[in-house]
Scaffold this active site. Structure first.
Site, short mmCIF file in Angstrom:
data_model
loop_
_atom_site.label_atom_id
_atom_site.label_comp_id
_atom_site.label_asym_id
_atom_site.label_seq_id
_atom_site.Cartn_x
_atom_site.Cartn_y
_atom_site.Cartn_z
N ASP A 63 0.84 -1.21 0.00
CA ASP A 63 0.00 0.00 0.00
C ASP A 63 0.88 1.26 0.00
OD1 ASP A 63 0.89 -0.21 2.59
OD2 ASP A 63 -1.06 0.09 3.54
N SER A 64 2.20 1.06 0.03
CA SER A 64 3.12 2.18 -0.20
C SER A 64 2.88 2.79 -1.58
CB SER A 64 4.57 1.71 -0.08
OG SER A 64 4.79 0.56 -0.88
N ASP A 102 -1.14 -6.07 -0.23
CA ASP A 102 -1.42 -5.41 1.04
C ASP A 102 -2.91 -5.14 1.18
OD1 ASP A 102 0.43 -4.88 3.01
OD2 ASP A 102 1.28 -3.14 1.97
N LYS A 132 -1.32 -9.34 2.80
CA LYS A 132 -0.54 -8.92 3.97
C LYS A 132 -1.38 -7.96 4.79
CE LYS A 132 3.18 -5.99 3.70
NZ LYS A 132 2.71 -4.85 4.50
N GLU A 134 -1.27 -5.51 8.52
CA GLU A 134 -0.47 -4.98 9.62
C GLU A 134 -1.13 -5.31 10.96
OE1 GLU A 134 0.27 -0.79 9.05
OE2 GLU A 134 1.10 -1.12 7.03
N GLU A 201 9.25 -4.54 10.23
CA GLU A 201 9.70 -3.25 9.67
C GLU A 201 10.18 -2.31 10.77
OE1 GLU A 201 6.93 -1.21 7.08
OE2 GLU A 201 8.24 0.55 6.95
O1 KIV Z 1 3.57 -1.12 1.62
C1 KIV Z 1 4.72 -1.59 1.54
O2 KIV Z 1 5.46 -1.35 0.58
C2 KIV Z 1 5.19 -2.43 2.63
C3 KIV Z 1 6.64 -2.80 2.64
C4 KIV Z 1 7.48 -1.62 2.89
C5 KIV Z 1 6.92 -3.91 3.57
O3 KIV Z 1 4.44 -2.80 3.46
#
Ligand code: KIV
Length: 285
Positions: A63-64, A102, A132, A134, A201
């Protein structure tokens, strides 16, 4: 390894040469605990997926992308629609790596049932092999709920960017004893709930090592430790596309300069009418 692509005009699918090996599976990733380190990079687009796939075990549609692709101030405004669209592109552009998507903020935290509904949509619309999410102890019930229903979950502990408002910033975690213990407990809880891997992280190095030793699934570090079971970076960071390089990033290229210099050369050619040249225009029959 160099891969070239031929477009199948019937399906618009890019077929790679040489033919890639079978796509990595969740059990194969899990089995890498303590073995050869897992290589993971983010990818958000089909072309980047094609370029990164031959070198990676896992492609993470992080989600970055909120900041990297959309210029958002954090990951919080990222939507399920965005994750599904980019996730499907990355699956279309990859053949070898396991693709993990994510779960965006607000799509899973409230209840296991909500998380299942959101994750099932992601899996159906993208073809990815896992999601994924969090969070630690608070998410353990959800990780177990999804894992028991056929959705592989990668956990994410330590610095969890979706909690930036609660954490007060993006600084490294685990500097106090209380936080150290909490993050270790978080990792244990989601590993025991069935997570097939965990991203750790932005945690101090001894804690990253302790997490890796404490859980039975692979721990993939970012700003963590070389002793983790694998590493992940945002691809654009390691390619040098941004001016600022965070401490935990190693730059492997200077793409910002490459792009700026190419754009400057193009602009100069257009202004001087050097482009298009004779090779770029069509002659009459
Ligand atoms: O969103 C993302 O890119 C991440 C990574 C930095 C692990 O969660």
């Amino acid at each position: 390894m160099s891969t070239t692509y031929t477009i199948d005009t019937a399906t618009s699918r890019a077929n790679p040469t040489p033919a890639p090996m079978k796509r990595l599976t969740v059990p194969a990733v899990r089995a890498r605990k303590g073995g050869e380190p897992l290589v993971m990079l983010t990818a958000y687009t089909v072309r980047m997926a094609q370029l990164l796939d031959p070198h990676c075990d896992i492609l993470l549609v992080g989600d970055s992308l909120g900041q990297v692709i959309y210029g958002l101030p954090s990951t919080l405004p990222v939507s399920l629609d965005m994750m599904c669209a980019h996730g499907a592109a990355v699956v279309r552009g990859s053949y070898h790596a396991l693709v993990v998507i994510d779960m965006p903020f607000g799509s899973y935290e409230a209840a296991p049932e909500l998380a299942f509904e959101s994750a099932a949509r992601v899996m159906k619309e993208t073809g990815a092999a896992g999601v994924k999410m969090e969070g630690g102890e608070a998410m353990a019930e959800t990780v177990a709920f999804l894992s028991a229903r056929g959705i592989p979950v990668m956990g994410h502990v330590g610095l969890t960017p979706q909690s930036v408002n609660a954490l007060g910033g993006y600084g490294a975690r685990g500097r106090t004893n209380a936080e150290h213990v909490r993050i270790l407990d978080d990792a244990r809880a989601i590993a025991e709930a069935g997570a097939f891997a965990i991203v750790a992280e932005g945690v101090v190095e001894p804690l990253a090592r302790e997490i890796s030793a404490a859980v039975s699934c692979p721990v993939i570090g970012i700003g963590a430790s070389a002793d983790c079971d694998g590493q992940v970076l945002v691809a654009e960071d390691m390619l040098g596309l941004f001016e600022r390089t965070p401490r935990f990033v190693k730059r492997y290229a200077d793409m910002a300069t490459v792009v700026s210099e190419a754009a400057a050369a193009y602009a100069s050619d257009v202004r001087s009418r050097a482009f298009p040249g004779p090779e770029q225009v069509y002659a009459p029959k």
